[in-house]
Enzyme design. Structure first.
Site, PDB file in Angstrom:
ATOM      1  N   HIS A   2      10.434   8.123  27.079  1.00 46.76           N
ATOM      2  CA  HIS A   2      10.166   7.177  28.161  1.00 46.76           C
ATOM      3  C   HIS A   2      10.951   7.599  29.410  1.00 46.76           C
ATOM      4  CE1 HIS A   2       8.034   4.837  25.394  1.00 46.76           C
ATOM      5  NE2 HIS A   2       8.812   3.776  25.266  1.00 46.76           N
ATOM      6  N   ARG A  12       0.808  -1.232   0.000  1.00 51.54           N
ATOM      7  CA  ARG A  12       0.000   0.000   0.000  1.00 51.54           C
ATOM      8  C   ARG A  12       0.835   1.273   0.000  1.00 51.54           C
ATOM      9  NH1 ARG A  12      -0.662  -2.166   5.131  1.00 51.54           N
ATOM     10  NH2 ARG A  12       0.123  -0.880   6.849  1.00 51.54           N
ATOM     11  N   CYS A  52      12.949  -0.628  23.637  1.00 53.97           N
ATOM     12  CA  CYS A  52      13.278   0.784  23.881  1.00 53.97           C
ATOM     13  C   CYS A  52      13.536   1.075  25.357  1.00 53.97           C
ATOM     14  CB  CYS A  52      12.167   1.683  23.348  1.00 53.97           C
ATOM     15  SG  CYS A  52      10.499   1.208  23.890  1.00 53.97           S
TER      16      CYS A  52
END
Length: 340
Positions: free
Chosen positions: A246, A42, A133
């Protein structure tokens, strides 16, 4: 002798992390000979820029890696499981940002400030894994402590931004916040509960042991990266209404006596770390401080009066950069400079 240049592919190039990988390659002046942007069907034909050139996105296929030297993957675990072996078969080394290969004993799990030598293990499968992460920023800060005094136990609670879930989560936080401020109805499609003005102690799926998959990633990956299965690690991961960055509250118990003063001095000299620790003047790391940069920020360094050899730290980093794209590009740089 001229620097060798490499044919590089970015898989998942149209996603948030993929886009950041492209930017990090540019900023690092990575020795790119040619670049290919790969994504799902796509996205084919979509135009992205690299160093001033316009590059069309191509469909990711099994034969997309012919002639490629390095592929940076950020397209999900299923995609990595399917396509990374095809890349490796073509002699293209994969640096994968998903969780698919992290705990494979034949795949190195690398944070360049911590264990760059582990990159050498890429030859077993042609794949290098990028850690979770929240794990990355924690081990950047914990590694110097572990090497100096040894880590006996680690207790971590995370406060993770919605960007870790992706664009739909960012949009959901924004839409819910607008709705609530205007006394309108809202929907929760990405998360099981409202994220706006809320905290969700639930990241990834729950496992039989009561922990979430995200929490166990931190436990297992920390031990693998630090090469010490004897470290006791427990984690609680929380999604908070923050867009980027974070934050982590980390309590460590060292094997040999260490003071907050000594830890602070060591971290100030350690690679990839910026110490922000002057609470008297309200100086401590914030998610807004970390956004857009590659350093791991550490503050609130203090002795834990409740246990011998205990230290508390507050650790913050940009989860899209150091927690994903930057670390991936740094691994690729070690690979290019030392092994290819």
């Amino acid at each position: 002798m001229a620097e060798r240049k490499f044919n590089v592919a970015v898989v998942g190039a149209t996603g948030a992390v993929g886009n950041q990988m492209i930017r990090c390659l540019e900023e690092a002046d990575f020795p790119v000979k040619s670049i290919a942007f790969l994504a799902s069907a796509r996205s084919v034909g979509r135009k992205l820029r690299f160093k001033g050139d316009v590059v069309a996105v191509q469909e990711l296929k099994e034969d997309s890696f012919k002639g490629m030297d390095i592929a940076l993957f950020s397209a999900g675990g299923g995609t990595s499981e399917r396509f990374a072996p095809h890349a490796a078969k073509e002699g293209c080394v994969v640096v994968d940002n998903s969780s698919a290969w992290r705990m494979d004993p034949d795949v190195p799990l690398v944070v360049p400030e911590v264990n760059p030598g582990a990159v050498a293990g890429y030859t077993k499968k042609g794949i290098i894994a990028n850690p979770n992460c929240s794990t990355i920023q924690m081990v950047v800060a914990l590694n110097p402590i572990h090497r100096q005094w040894g880590l006996k136990r680690v207790v971590v609670s995370t406060y993770q931004a919605v960007s870790g879930t992706g664009k739909k989560a960012i949009d959901e936080l924004l839409d819910q916040s607008r709705a609530m401020l205007n006394f309108l109805d809202y929907e929760s499609r990405v998360y099981p509960h409202r994220i706006a003005f809320n905290c969700l102690p639930h990241i990834d799926v729950f496992l039989e042991n009561g922990y979430t998959k995200e929490e166990m990633k931190m436990v297992n990956e920390t031990r693998k990266i630090l090469e010490d299965d004897a470290i006791a690690v427990t984690a609680t991961t929380v999604r908070v209404p923050v867009f980027y960055g974070h934050s982590e509250s980390v309590n460590v118990e060292t094997r040999r006596p260490a003071s907050a003063r000594e830890v602070r001095a060591l971290l100030e000299e350690s690679p990839g770390i910026k110490v922000m620790d002057d609470p008297a003047n309200n100086v401590y790391p914030l998610a807004t401080d970390a956004a857009g940069q590659d350093l791991t920020l550490v503050g609130r360094i203090r002795d834990d009066a409740s246990v011998a050899n205990g230290i508390n730290l507050w650790i913050v980093a940009d989860n899209i950069r150091k927690g994903a794209a930057t670390n991936t590009v740094q691994i690729a740089r070690v690979l290019a400079d030392e092994y290819l």
